[in-house]
Design a protein around this motif. Structure first.
Motif, short mmCIF file in Angstrom:
data_model
loop_
_atom_site.label_atom_id
_atom_site.label_comp_id
_atom_site.label_asym_id
_atom_site.label_seq_id
_atom_site.Cartn_x
_atom_site.Cartn_y
_atom_site.Cartn_z
N THR A 1 0.81 -1.24 0.00
CA THR A 1 0.00 0.00 0.00
C THR A 1 0.84 1.28 0.00
N TYR A 2 2.15 1.16 0.06
CA TYR A 2 3.00 2.36 0.04
C TYR A 2 3.69 2.50 -1.31
N ALA A 3 3.61 3.72 -1.89
CA ALA A 3 4.35 3.99 -3.13
C ALA A 3 5.84 4.18 -2.81
N THR A 4 6.18 4.19 -1.58
CA THR A 4 7.55 4.29 -1.00
C THR A 4 8.19 5.66 -1.22
N LEU A 5 9.27 5.74 -2.02
CA LEU A 5 10.10 6.94 -2.02
C LEU A 5 9.99 7.74 -3.32
N PRO A 6 10.28 9.05 -3.23
CA PRO A 6 10.22 9.86 -4.45
C PRO A 6 11.22 9.37 -5.49
N PHE A 7 10.83 9.44 -6.76
CA PHE A 7 11.76 9.10 -7.84
C PHE A 7 12.86 10.16 -7.90
N ILE A 8 13.93 9.83 -8.59
CA ILE A 8 15.07 10.73 -8.75
C ILE A 8 14.60 12.12 -9.20
N GLY A 9 15.05 13.15 -8.49
CA GLY A 9 14.73 14.52 -8.90
C GLY A 9 13.42 15.07 -8.35
N ILE A 10 12.61 14.21 -7.73
CA ILE A 10 11.30 14.65 -7.26
C ILE A 10 11.38 15.08 -5.79
N GLN A 11 10.87 16.28 -5.50
CA GLN A 11 10.96 16.82 -4.15
C GLN A 11 9.57 17.02 -3.56
N PRO A 12 9.02 15.98 -2.90
CA PRO A 12 7.67 16.10 -2.35
C PRO A 12 7.65 16.87 -1.03
N ALA A 13 6.48 17.40 -0.70
CA ALA A 13 6.29 18.04 0.60
C ALA A 13 4.87 17.74 1.05
N LEU A 14 4.68 17.54 2.36
CA LEU A 14 3.34 17.42 2.92
C LEU A 14 2.99 18.74 3.60
N MET A 15 1.81 19.26 3.26
CA MET A 15 1.41 20.58 3.76
C MET A 15 0.20 20.46 4.67
N ASP A 16 0.14 21.34 5.67
CA ASP A 16 -1.05 21.35 6.52
C ASP A 16 -2.08 22.34 5.98
N GLU A 17 -3.24 22.40 6.66
CA GLU A 17 -4.35 23.27 6.21
C GLU A 17 -3.93 24.74 6.12
N LYS B 1 -3.19 27.72 -13.27
CA LYS B 1 -2.64 28.39 -12.08
C LYS B 1 -3.54 28.16 -10.86
N ASP B 2 -4.85 28.36 -11.05
CA ASP B 2 -5.79 28.23 -9.93
C ASP B 2 -5.84 26.81 -9.39
N THR B 3 -5.77 25.82 -10.31
CA THR B 3 -5.93 24.42 -9.89
C THR B 3 -4.69 23.89 -9.18
N TYR B 4 -3.51 24.22 -9.69
CA TYR B 4 -2.30 23.53 -9.21
C TYR B 4 -1.33 24.41 -8.41
N PHE B 5 -1.43 25.74 -8.54
CA PHE B 5 -0.39 26.59 -7.95
C PHE B 5 -0.93 27.65 -6.98
N SER B 6 -2.25 27.60 -6.69
CA SER B 6 -2.79 28.65 -5.83
C SER B 6 -3.03 28.18 -4.39
N ALA B 7 -3.15 26.87 -4.19
CA ALA B 7 -3.47 26.37 -2.84
C ALA B 7 -2.31 26.58 -1.88
N PHE B 8 -1.08 26.38 -2.36
CA PHE B 8 0.10 26.50 -1.51
C PHE B 8 1.16 27.31 -2.25
N GLU B 9 1.73 28.27 -1.56
CA GLU B 9 2.65 29.20 -2.21
C GLU B 9 3.90 28.50 -2.73
N ASN B 10 4.20 28.77 -4.00
CA ASN B 10 5.42 28.26 -4.62
C ASN B 10 5.51 26.73 -4.63
N MET B 11 4.35 26.09 -4.73
CA MET B 11 4.28 24.62 -4.74
C MET B 11 3.32 24.17 -5.83
N TYR B 12 3.59 23.00 -6.39
CA TYR B 12 2.61 22.33 -7.24
C TYR B 12 1.77 21.45 -6.30
#
Length: 635
Positions: free
Chosen positions: A421-437, A472-483
């Motif tokens: 059930t875990y996708a495990t680790l980010p692929f090479i070059g991918i920088q994930p972040a978990l954000m709160d409300e 922009k509204d869908t992918y870049f407006s919820a969290f600053e400087n993040m996809y």
């Protein structure tokens, strides 16, 4: 040599560190050593998530088909590029070599050119899983036209919406398609769609089922005679790195599908690099992804990723249940498949039929198993691991999206220890972040939040066709400087990621992203319906299924509810396609709403899933009594 092929866990960490500490030099090295360019780039990367604007390998010149075809001709000309397995097991498989594929793509490119298609024109492709589909895609790319493939299970209404949105000049289809024992009239669906598409100038029709169809003079042309007359060479058009390659539509949480636009160079580099590593592909392997090319999985991991690596990629026309539920395993044995990539829905459906149908076949050729489309549940993971992989073939549970273009979080087989059930680790070059409300990044492990990516990667979509503001509204407006991915995720004690599902009104059913808004719009067209709300609920096979809460107009409704149920599902089939039909329909006198009139889907989701213990405080609702009524009437 750059790290193009990661072989063990230590190496993954070394390469990952390098890729995130200096992304430009990392991707430059990969691009330089493993692809052919007409001209090198001026800048590896420029980006601004505020606009948003992302450019990879800017200034470079190339054609993706020279990387997928021409450069293999001297070394792999006689190697099978596409291995086509038809719907009918008695029809022989077709082996198309790189040389033959190159010639067929060039001929097709000449046909497109003769019909007035030029660089930048949009071509809509509505074809079954036959070789012409992959060839049409590559022919568009060769002449610089932008392909927009529409899955051939969508209705005429969904098709015309997509044709008009991208203003396609041409449609490529077939007389029909085989799906198990059924024959589907694709040309009829196209004809119906084109009643609302004034700008389509020509329709090319492949002959697949030999059916009697209507051909409109001056607009419709049989494909084969044009190919027979076409010249067998076509010099690939030189493209800029950031020139559009394709548009692919994905369901939005609002009515209109989003035409995700992918560009050329970054997409090529990333899909090729992920394919090589996630599947640990070796020169003589036979690789099979069971997806349809109508979805991003088929674009990236049936066509572009495998062919850019000179791989043998299997295309299957049929369904896993025909002539019986052993069909996948029969194909694995027949073609000695080494990498097998499918969806949890298919795994659950096959598991339901037990392991007898598996044991009939020799699956010893399998080296790597993949899962895609939605998070895989633990039971399906273990069945897949035990019965198909015999505990020897690692499972790569891949997380990614139409928008990302390529795999983002995944184990690397034989390197990353897997965890069900875990996708495990980010692929090479991918920088994930978990954000709160509150828009703050949640550091550390054993946390959950909204999954974002904080740095661009080469294959990300650049915009929504014709609507950059929506992008922009869908992918870049919820969290600053993040996809923002639209998904929730948790990170365990060792840093492994598990995707917990969509946080918007998109439900993943059998691996298909279905926006609730267009389904509700279709239902609300029924003259007896006042209002509707769609939610997902857990389903043994599909992962999620659709539950409709429907309020009828108070017009002395005398028709049987069962008839209305049938009519509602027929409306959905006509507007969107059979994939969006409701599994359960409950008629209610009203829907739970806030005082501002917003439907409380969270409550409806819980009731549909049978989780009625903790519905939270319903007293503040406009109509709290309706909640109890809905619970009492659940069948």
């Amino acid at each position: 040599m750059s790290n193009y092929h990661i072989k063990h866990f230590e190496e993954y960490f070394q390469v990952y560190r390098k890729s995130v500490s200096n992304p430009e030099s990392f991707w430059e090295e990969i691009a330089e050593e493993h692809f052919v360019w007409r001209k090198k780039w001026n800048d590896v990367l420029s980006w601004d998530f505020k606009k948003p604007e992302i450019k990879w390998f800017d200034g470079a010149k190339l054609n993706i088909t020279e990387n997928c075809l021409d450069r293999h001709l001297h070394t792999r000309g006689n190697k099978t590029a596409i291995l086509f397995e038809p719907n009918d097991p008695n029809e022989p498989a077709e082996h198309i070599t790189y040389k033959q594929l190159h010639e067929r793509v060039c001929k097709f490119a000449n046909v497109l050119y003769d019909k007035g298609i030029k660089k930048g024109d949009r071509v809509c492709i509505y074809l079954p899983m036959i070789p012409e589909l992959a060839i049409a895609v590559l022919a568009c790319a060769r002449i610089g036209a932008i392909h927009s493939v529409v899955f051939a299970g969508f209705s005429s209404n969904a098709l015309s919406t997509r044709i008009n949105d991208c203003d396609a000049k041409m449609v490529i289809t077939s007389d029909g398609s085989y799906r198990g024992e059924k024959i589907i009239d694709l040309k009829g669906i196209v004809d119906e769609a084109l009643e609302d598409c004034p700008n389509v100038e020509s329709v090319l029709v492949a002959n697949r089922v030999n059916s009697d169809i209507n051909m409109k003079a001056g607009r419709d042309f049989w494909l084969q005679p044009l190919l027979d007359d076409a010249y067998q060479d076509y010099t690939a058009i030189v493209m800029d790195a950031e020139d559009p390659l394709f548009i692919l539509y994905t369901s939005g949480s609002t009515g209109m599908p989003k035409g995700m636009l992918h560009t050329t160079a970054g997409y090529m580099v990333y899909t090729a690099y992920t394919f090589k590593n996630v599947f640990q592909y070796r020169e003589d392997d036979v690789y099979w992804c069971t997806a349809d090319i109508g979805w991003i999985t088929g674009h990236s991991y049936i066509v572009y990723g495998p062919l850019a690596n000179g791989a043998t990629t299997l295309m299957f026309e049929g369904v896993p249940s025909y002539p019986d539920f052993g069909r996948f395993w029969e194909i694995v044995e027949k073609h000695k498949v080494n990498q097998f990539y499918t969806a949890p829905t298919a795994i659950r459906a096959l598991a339901k039929h037990g392991s007898e149908l598996v044991e009939k076949y020799d699956l010893s050729s399998l080296k790597v198993l993949g899962s895609v489309g939605e998070p895989i549940n633990e039971e399906a993971w273990h069945w897949y691991n035990d019965n198909i992989g015999k505990k020897k073939s690692p499972i790569v549970d891949t997380w990614w999206q139409t928008e990302t273009g390529g795999i983002m979080i995944t184990p690397i087989p034989f390197s990353t220890p897997t965890k069900p059930t875990y996708a495990t680790l980010p692929f090479i070059g991918i920088q994930p972040a978990l954000m709160d409300e509150n828009g703050q990044e949640i550091k550390g492990n054993q946390v959950d939040g909204r999954l974002c990516i904080k740095f661009p990667w080469p294959s990300m979509a650049r915009t929504i066709w014709g609507n950059h503001q929506r992008y922009k509204d869908t992918y870049f407006s919820a969290f600053e400087n993040m996809y923002f991915t639209g998904d929730g995720a948790l990170r365990d004690e060792v840093g492994y990621y598990r995707i917990t599902g969509r946080v918007d009104d998109v439900i993943i059913v059998s691996g298909h992203n279905l926006g609730t808004a267009p389904i509700e719009d279709a239902i609300n067209e029924h003259n007896a319906v006042a209002e509707s709300a769609i939610v997902g609920f857990p389903h043994d096979i599909k992962g999620n299924a659709l539950y409709g809460y429907i309020t009828l107009k108070d017009v002395g409704e005398t028709r049987q509810h069962d008839n209305v149920r049938k009519e509602i599902n027929q409306l959905i089939t006509d507007r969107i396609g059979p994939i969006a039909k409701l599994d359960k329909i409950q008629f209610t006198s009203g829907l739970p709403k806030t005082r501002s009139g917003k439907i409380m889907r969270r409550i409806l989701r819980k009731i549909a899933s049978g989780e009625t213990e903790n519905l939270g405080d319903t007293s503040t609702l406009l109509n709290p009594e309706v909640v109890q009524e809905i619970m009492d009437n659940v069948k």
